[in-house]
Design a protein around this motif. Structure first.
Motif, PDB file in Angstrom:
ATOM      1  N   GLY A 138       0.799  -1.227   0.000  1.00 39.04           N
ATOM      2  CA  GLY A 138       0.000   0.000   0.000  1.00 39.04           C
ATOM      3  C   GLY A 138       0.823   1.263   0.000  1.00 39.04           C
ATOM      4  N   SER A 139       2.129   1.174  -0.244  1.00 41.88           N
ATOM      5  CA  SER A 139       2.988   2.348  -0.113  1.00 41.88           C
ATOM      6  C   SER A 139       2.922   3.286  -1.320  1.00 41.88           C
ATOM      7  CB  SER A 139       4.440   1.925   0.118  1.00 41.88           C
ATOM      8  OG  SER A 139       4.941   1.286  -1.024  1.00 41.88           O
ATOM      9  N   ARG A 140       2.407   2.836  -2.451  1.00 38.82           N
ATOM     10  CA  ARG A 140       2.366   3.670  -3.652  1.00 38.82           C
ATOM     11  C   ARG A 140       0.941   3.749  -4.193  1.00 38.82           C
ATOM     12  NH1 ARG A 140       6.585   1.732  -7.721  1.00 38.82           N
ATOM     13  NH2 ARG A 140       6.264   3.811  -8.507  1.00 38.82           N
ATOM     14  N   PRO A 141       0.030   4.394  -3.447  1.00 34.63           N
ATOM     15  CA  PRO A 141      -1.381   4.380  -3.840  1.00 34.63           C
ATOM     16  C   PRO A 141      -1.677   5.166  -5.112  1.00 34.63           C
ATOM     17  CG  PRO A 141      -1.048   5.913  -2.046  1.00 34.63           C
ATOM     18  CD  PRO A 141       0.261   5.188  -2.261  1.00 34.63           C
ATOM     19  N   TRP A 142      -0.774   6.006  -5.568  1.00 35.51           N
ATOM     20  CA  TRP A 142      -1.059   6.833  -6.735  1.00 35.51           C
ATOM     21  C   TRP A 142      -0.453   6.266  -8.011  1.00 35.51           C
ATOM     22  CZ3 TRP A 142      -4.685  10.240  -5.866  1.00 35.51           C
ATOM     23  CH2 TRP A 142      -4.886  10.664  -4.564  1.00 35.51           C
ATOM     24  N   VAL A 143       0.144   5.100  -7.963  1.00 36.17           N
ATOM     25  CA  VAL A 143       0.800   4.539  -9.136  1.00 36.17           C
ATOM     26  C   VAL A 143       0.137   3.222  -9.512  1.00 36.17           C
ATOM     27  CG1 VAL A 143       2.987   3.717 -10.064  1.00 36.17           C
ATOM     28  CG2 VAL A 143       2.963   5.645  -8.486  1.00 36.17           C
ATOM     29  N   ARG A 161      -6.377   8.976  -8.614  1.00 30.14           N
ATOM     30  CA  ARG A 161      -7.546   8.174  -8.277  1.00 30.14           C
ATOM     31  C   ARG A 161      -8.837   8.905  -8.638  1.00 30.14           C
ATOM     32  NH1 ARG A 161      -6.638   3.595  -4.938  1.00 30.14           N
ATOM     33  NH2 ARG A 161      -4.468   3.508  -4.335  1.00 30.14           N
ATOM     34  N   PRO A 162      -9.886   8.158  -9.009  1.00 33.19           N
ATOM     35  CA  PRO A 162     -11.155   8.787  -9.392  1.00 33.19           C
ATOM     36  C   PRO A 162     -11.697   9.756  -8.346  1.00 33.19           C
ATOM     37  CG  PRO A 162     -11.186   6.482  -9.981  1.00 33.19           C
ATOM     38  CD  PRO A 162      -9.914   6.713  -9.199  1.00 33.19           C
ATOM     39  N   THR A 180     -12.815  13.707  -9.190  1.00 33.95           N
ATOM     40  CA  THR A 180     -14.176  14.214  -9.021  1.00 33.95           C
ATOM     41  C   THR A 180     -14.355  15.051  -7.764  1.00 33.95           C
ATOM     42  OG1 THR A 180     -14.923  12.271  -7.785  1.00 33.95           O
ATOM     43  CG2 THR A 180     -15.121  12.193 -10.206  1.00 33.95           C
ATOM     44  N   GLY A 181     -13.333  15.146  -6.950  1.00 34.07           N
ATOM     45  CA  GLY A 181     -13.467  15.891  -5.700  1.00 34.07           C
ATOM     46  C   GLY A 181     -14.445  15.216  -4.750  1.00 34.07           C
ATOM     47  N   GLY A 182     -14.601  13.915  -4.901  1.00 36.33           N
ATOM     48  CA  GLY A 182     -15.502  13.161  -4.046  1.00 36.33           C
ATOM     49  C   GLY A 182     -16.944  13.143  -4.521  1.00 36.33           C
ATOM     50  N   ARG A 183     -17.237  13.847  -5.600  1.00 38.12           N
ATOM     51  CA  ARG A 183     -18.614  13.878  -6.118  1.00 38.12           C
ATOM     52  C   ARG A 183     -18.944  12.566  -6.807  1.00 38.12           C
ATOM     53  NH1 ARG A 183     -18.010  18.430  -9.938  1.00 38.12           N
ATOM     54  NH2 ARG A 183     -15.873  17.731  -9.796  1.00 38.12           N
ATOM     55  N   THR A 184     -20.205  12.190  -6.771  1.00 41.41           N
ATOM     56  CA  THR A 184     -20.626  10.929  -7.379  1.00 41.41           C
ATOM     57  C   THR A 184     -21.577  11.116  -8.557  1.00 41.41           C
ATOM     58  OG1 THR A 184     -22.431  10.713  -5.799  1.00 41.41           O
ATOM     59  CG2 THR A 184     -20.350   9.641  -5.235  1.00 41.41           C
ATOM     60  N   ALA A 185     -21.943  12.364  -8.839  1.00 38.38           N
ATOM     61  CA  ALA A 185     -22.865  12.637  -9.943  1.00 38.38           C
ATOM     62  C   ALA A 185     -22.480  13.953 -10.613  1.00 38.38           C
ATOM     63  CB  ALA A 185     -24.299  12.713  -9.438  1.00 38.38           C
ATOM     64  N   PRO A 186     -22.666  14.032 -11.938  1.00 38.40           N
ATOM     65  CA  PRO A 186     -22.370  15.287 -12.631  1.00 38.40           C
ATOM     66  C   PRO A 186     -23.388  16.375 -12.276  1.00 38.40           C
ATOM     67  CG  PRO A 186     -23.302  13.682 -14.154  1.00 38.40           C
ATOM     68  CD  PRO A 186     -23.124  12.979 -12.836  1.00 38.40           C
ATOM     69  N   ALA A 187     -22.981  17.619 -12.424  1.00 41.35           N
ATOM     70  CA  ALA A 187     -23.876  18.749 -12.134  1.00 41.35           C
ATOM     71  C   ALA A 187     -24.995  18.863 -13.164  1.00 41.35           C
ATOM     72  CB  ALA A 187     -23.081  20.046 -12.082  1.00 41.35           C
ATOM     73  N   VAL A 188     -24.733  18.399 -14.379  1.00 43.38           N
ATOM     74  CA  VAL A 188     -25.748  18.380 -15.439  1.00 43.38           C
ATOM     75  C   VAL A 188     -25.912  16.948 -15.920  1.00 43.38           C
ATOM     76  CG1 VAL A 188     -25.310  20.743 -16.203  1.00 43.38           C
ATOM     77  CG2 VAL A 188     -24.054  18.890 -17.252  1.00 43.38           C
ATOM     78  N   PRO A 189     -27.123  16.555 -16.277  1.00 40.08           N
ATOM     79  CA  PRO A 189     -27.304  15.184 -16.776  1.00 40.08           C
ATOM     80  C   PRO A 189     -26.578  14.997 -18.105  1.00 40.08           C
ATOM     81  CG  PRO A 189     -29.374  16.417 -16.883  1.00 40.08           C
ATOM     82  CD  PRO A 189     -28.359  17.308 -16.244  1.00 40.08           C
ATOM     83  N   ILE A 190     -25.856  13.890 -18.212  1.00 42.79           N
ATOM     84  CA  ILE A 190     -25.077  13.606 -19.419  1.00 42.79           C
ATOM     85  C   ILE A 190     -25.375  12.186 -19.867  1.00 42.79           C
ATOM     86  CG2 ILE A 190     -22.749  13.353 -20.361  1.00 42.79           C
ATOM     87  CD1 ILE A 190     -21.839  15.523 -18.434  1.00 42.79           C
ATOM     88  N   ASP A 191     -25.800  12.069 -21.121  1.00 40.60           N
ATOM     89  CA  ASP A 191     -26.103  10.774 -21.712  1.00 40.60           C
ATOM     90  C   ASP A 191     -24.820  10.140 -22.254  1.00 40.60           C
ATOM     91  OD1 ASP A 191     -28.281   8.904 -22.727  1.00 40.60           O
ATOM     92  OD2 ASP A 191     -27.202   9.366 -24.586  1.00 40.60           O
TER      93      ASP A 191
END
Length: 126
Positions: free
Chosen positions: A8-13, A22-23, A27-38
């Motif tokens: 676990g020493s290199r979590p960003w690689v 990392r995702p 996303t800054g911790g967000r789980t949904a877009p501000a506008v709906p996107i198809d």
């Protein structure tokens, strides 16, 4: 076991030794877009936002759809990101004015077959 060998020493690689954010960080911790996107919506760069105003992930997304419109699935495949993360990223870029989104319904009269082929290609690359 040294620190470099600790699992676990290199979590960003990633395993292939390429750095990856990392995702959650993208996303800054967000789980949904501000506008709906198809998933089939077409994304096109506007060229209106200077590159130095974008973070690397945003710049990569804008570059992917700068030459021609790309489906959300294609952008996700090019970024090697989950579709939901890509939708949040695209939503942010729309807010910045860096990209425009055109729904599949707007493109339906033109190039429907080409759009479906691109979507299939994008999904296969995920």
């Amino acid at each position: 076991m040294t620190e470099d060998q600790w699992p676990g020493s290199r979590p960003w690689v990633e395993d292939d030794d390429t750095e990856a954010v990392r995702p959650y960080a993208v996303t800054g911790g967000r789980t949904a877009p501000a506008v709906p996107i198809d998933l089939m919506a077409l994304v096109r760069s506007t060229g209106a936002v200077p590159e130095h105003h974008l973070d690397p992930e945003q710049l990569h997304a804008v570059t992917v759809c700068s030459a021609e419109p790309r489906t959300v699935a294609e952008v996700a495949a090019a970024l090697r990101r989950p579709v939901q993360v890509t939708k949040i990223l695209i939503s942010d870029l729309i807010g910045l004015g860096a990209v425009r989104l055109r729904t599949a319904a707007a493109a339906e009269g033109r190039n429907r077959e080409r759009l479906l082929e691109k979507l299939l290609d994008g999904l296969e690359n995920l």
